[in-house]
Every structure is written in C-alpha cells, then in structure tokens.
Design a protein around this motif. Sequence first.
Motif, mmCIF file in Angstrom:
data_model
loop_
_atom_site.group_PDB
_atom_site.id
_atom_site.type_symbol
_atom_site.label_atom_id
_atom_site.label_comp_id
_atom_site.label_asym_id
_atom_site.label_seq_id
_atom_site.Cartn_x
_atom_site.Cartn_y
_atom_site.Cartn_z
ATOM 1 N N GLY A 139 0.809 -1.212 0.000
ATOM 2 C CA GLY A 139 0.000 0.000 0.000
ATOM 3 C C GLY A 139 0.835 1.251 0.000
ATOM 4 O O GLY A 139 0.331 2.355 -0.015
ATOM 5 N N THR A 160 -0.967 26.210 -10.138
ATOM 6 C CA THR A 160 -0.072 25.333 -9.376
ATOM 7 C C THR A 160 -0.217 23.905 -9.870
ATOM 8 O O THR A 160 -1.293 23.503 -10.305
ATOM 9 N N VAL A 189 -7.498 17.455 -2.512
ATOM 10 C CA VAL A 189 -7.335 16.073 -2.970
ATOM 11 C C VAL A 189 -7.917 15.123 -1.938
ATOM 12 O O VAL A 189 -7.940 15.427 -0.749
ATOM 13 N N MET A 192 -3.015 4.852 1.931
ATOM 14 C CA MET A 192 -1.643 4.911 2.451
ATOM 15 C C MET A 192 -1.034 6.286 2.233
ATOM 16 O O MET A 192 0.152 6.461 2.369
ATOM 17 N N ASP A 193 -1.862 7.255 1.911
ATOM 18 C CA ASP A 193 -1.405 8.620 1.701
ATOM 19 C C ASP A 193 -1.395 9.344 3.040
ATOM 20 O O ASP A 193 -1.857 8.816 4.050
ATOM 21 N N SER A 221 -4.979 14.759 3.708
ATOM 22 C CA SER A 221 -5.144 15.893 2.803
ATOM 23 C C SER A 221 -6.508 16.517 3.048
ATOM 24 O O SER A 221 -7.280 16.040 3.875
ATOM 25 N N ILE A 262 -6.983 25.765 -3.066
ATOM 26 C CA ILE A 262 -5.780 25.335 -2.348
ATOM 27 C C ILE A 262 -4.646 25.258 -3.373
ATOM 28 O O ILE A 262 -4.695 24.449 -4.290
ATOM 29 N N MET A 263 -3.684 26.137 -3.229
ATOM 30 C CA MET A 263 -2.574 26.173 -4.181
ATOM 31 C C MET A 263 -1.403 25.320 -3.712
ATOM 32 O O MET A 263 -0.699 24.717 -4.505
ATOM 33 N N GLN A 264 -1.162 25.317 -2.415
ATOM 34 C CA GLN A 264 -0.059 24.506 -1.924
ATOM 35 C C GLN A 264 -0.347 24.061 -0.505
ATOM 36 O O GLN A 264 -0.714 24.868 0.337
ATOM 37 N N LEU A 265 -0.205 22.765 -0.269
ATOM 38 C CA LEU A 265 -0.331 22.204 1.073
ATOM 39 C C LEU A 265 0.989 21.472 1.338
ATOM 40 O O LEU A 265 1.225 20.391 0.812
ATOM 41 N N ASP A 266 1.831 22.128 2.101
ATOM 42 C CA ASP A 266 3.186 21.625 2.338
ATOM 43 C C ASP A 266 3.195 20.817 3.632
ATOM 44 O O ASP A 266 3.025 21.375 4.716
ATOM 45 N N LYS A 267 3.359 19.486 3.493
ATOM 46 C CA LYS A 267 3.299 18.614 4.669
ATOM 47 C C LYS A 267 4.641 17.907 4.877
ATOM 48 O O LYS A 267 5.218 17.414 3.914
ATOM 49 N N PRO A 268 5.114 17.806 6.110
ATOM 50 C CA PRO A 268 6.364 17.071 6.347
ATOM 51 C C PRO A 268 6.138 15.568 6.187
ATOM 52 O O PRO A 268 5.012 15.090 6.289
ATOM 53 N N VAL A 269 7.234 14.862 5.962
ATOM 54 C CA VAL A 269 7.135 13.418 5.750
ATOM 55 C C VAL A 269 7.238 12.668 7.069
ATOM 56 O O VAL A 269 6.519 11.706 7.311
ATOM 57 N N PHE A 270 8.158 13.082 7.935
ATOM 58 C CA PHE A 270 8.279 12.448 9.240
ATOM 59 C C PHE A 270 8.880 13.432 10.228
ATOM 60 O O PHE A 270 9.399 14.478 9.856
ATOM 61 N N GLU A 322 -1.235 27.421 1.468
ATOM 62 C CA GLU A 322 -1.431 28.660 0.711
ATOM 63 C C GLU A 322 -2.691 28.486 -0.139
ATOM 64 O O GLU A 322 -2.798 27.531 -0.920
ATOM 65 N N LYS A 349 -1.836 32.755 3.390
ATOM 66 C CA LYS A 349 -0.915 31.699 3.827
ATOM 67 C C LYS A 349 -1.130 31.456 5.316
ATOM 68 O O LYS A 349 -1.253 32.406 6.089
#
Lengths: 144, 178
Positions: A19, A114, B54, B59-60, B63, B100-108, B117, B137
Amino acid sequence: MKKMSFIIALLAAATVLSGCAVNRATATVDPSADFSALKTMHVVKIPEENAGIDNLIADDLRRRGYTVTTGTDKPTNVDAIVTYVDRWMWDITMYLLELTVMIRDPQTDFPVATGNSLHTSLTRKSPPEMVDEVMTNIFKEQQK
Amino acid sequence: MNAHRIFSPILCAVVALAITGCATPANKEAMTVTGIQIARQHDGSVSVKTSGGVETGAMDSSSISNADFKSAIEASITQNKAFKSVMQGKDANYELLVSIMQLDKPVFGLTFTVNLEATWVLVKLDDRSVAMKKTIKSSHTATVGDAFAAVTRLRLAVEGAAKKNIEQGLQEIGALSL
C-alpha cells in the motif's frame, strides 16, 4: 511451523508495503488566468537546491514557447514568476518524492496556477519526468 | 514447538501494521471556525466553490478534500455571520472561490508544521466584478503532545492550517466594504 510463520510474516509485510506506492498528480489554475498573454517567465531558483530543478522547469517552458530566465532573484519585468518546492527522500538512493510548481503574478505574487506531482519509492519518477508531468497538467488544466 | 518462533514474526507484523496505520482526511468540523469577531457582517448571500483539494488515499498522508473544505468554509461563514446566508448554485449575490494552491506537509518527525497557501476570490455575481482577490498563507504545528501517532499528528496540523486559513479569509472578507 517455521515455514508457516515465515509465510505469515511475508503476507503481513506485503500488506503493509504494497500500500506504500502513492502516486498523485494535480493541477489548479485560477479561472481568470490568461496564459495566452504570458510571453516571458522567470524561474526562481532555490539557492541551496543543486539538482537543477530550476533548469528542468525552464527548459520545459522554453519547449512550450516561452522566453525563460532563471535566477535566485524575483524580477518584476516578466509576465510570470515560477516558483517550485522539491522534496527528496532516500531509499537505497535519493529520489524526488514530490514536486510542486507555482506560476505567480510578478507584481502581486498571486499564484495563478499550481501543479503537484508525488510518487513514492516503488513508483518513483526521474526529475525530468516529474517536471514534465507537473507542467503538462498545469497547461492541460488552463485549457479547460 | 517453540512458541516464540511462531509468534515473533506475527507480533512484528501486527506492530508494523499498528504503527503504519491509515491516514484519515482532514475533518470538516475540525476545520470550521467559530466564535471570531468579524469587522463587518455583509448583507446578501454567498455561494462557495473550492478547488485544489485532494482525497486522502489509504496509504497517503492526510489531505483536504474539496467537499470538506467547502463545508468547513460554509459552516464558518454561517456560524460567524460573515454573510446573511449561504446558498448553493448561481442564485447567490456573491461567489467565493477558494483554491488550495499549496499544502506543504512534512514526511516524518516529532513535530509537524503544515503550511497552506490558498487563494480567496470573491466575485459579485450580478456584474462579475471582483470584490476581493487575495492569497492567504497559514501554518499550524502539531507536536507529540497533541498526538503520539504520526498520522494523527499530521492530520491535526493539516486541520489547524486549514482552520487558520479560513479564519484569515473571513477576516479579509469582513474588512471589505461591499
């Protein structure tokens, strides 16, 4: 019994790992954006970024017919400013996990378009492929 | 038969599944703004459109969906009386387009800071004039103290960034003379 526990562990690992292939490509364009009026663009290079993403984006835009410059500055004497955010991950080797490109009004910094591309390790793409995917989606979306 | 040898891989698999978990989308109630002071409450009705969101895959990472963002904005407008009413369709006095133009999310990490933004465009529908066109923003940080599980921590950070963005958007609308 040893074989059975190995098979169980393998199945569980497959359930978890299979997954983990995430693929996503999106684009959003401001309804009032008029790309036909854009002739010149400037790609704002991130100073510490050394993978050449700015040049890949600039080359892609040139192939689409735009006059493009790159640099760390943000000039206002162009029709659009292009910014990007690249996110890299390590899995045996480094790969480009996610790329977001934004096209902005140089006077107001308002984002008129974007595009985003995300591909995890199992389905990773090369930086040129990611750039092409993002830019193609942006231009497809603005034609709608 | 060695029970340890049988149950160890099973236990490892169970733990792995527990830690990995499944991400859930940002919750519309958690993104809804309540109890803020708006400078001006406008007469007239508004319809809301959202884009750039989105859906959250299994497993995403969490969002914001267009539908949930729209619902949160509509509920926020209603609860804070930014407009007289919220309508669906094209019969409203105004149309609010939030992208929604940008959704900046950390990975860990132990601390998750999410940056959002979004563009807010308010159009007067009778003459299609643009009453407001702004980029907003916002940012929100969730720590281990907020949630131990990373998937929950990230969702809280996403919801917080969205909620702050909506609050700022409503404040900008409240500052308008329509």
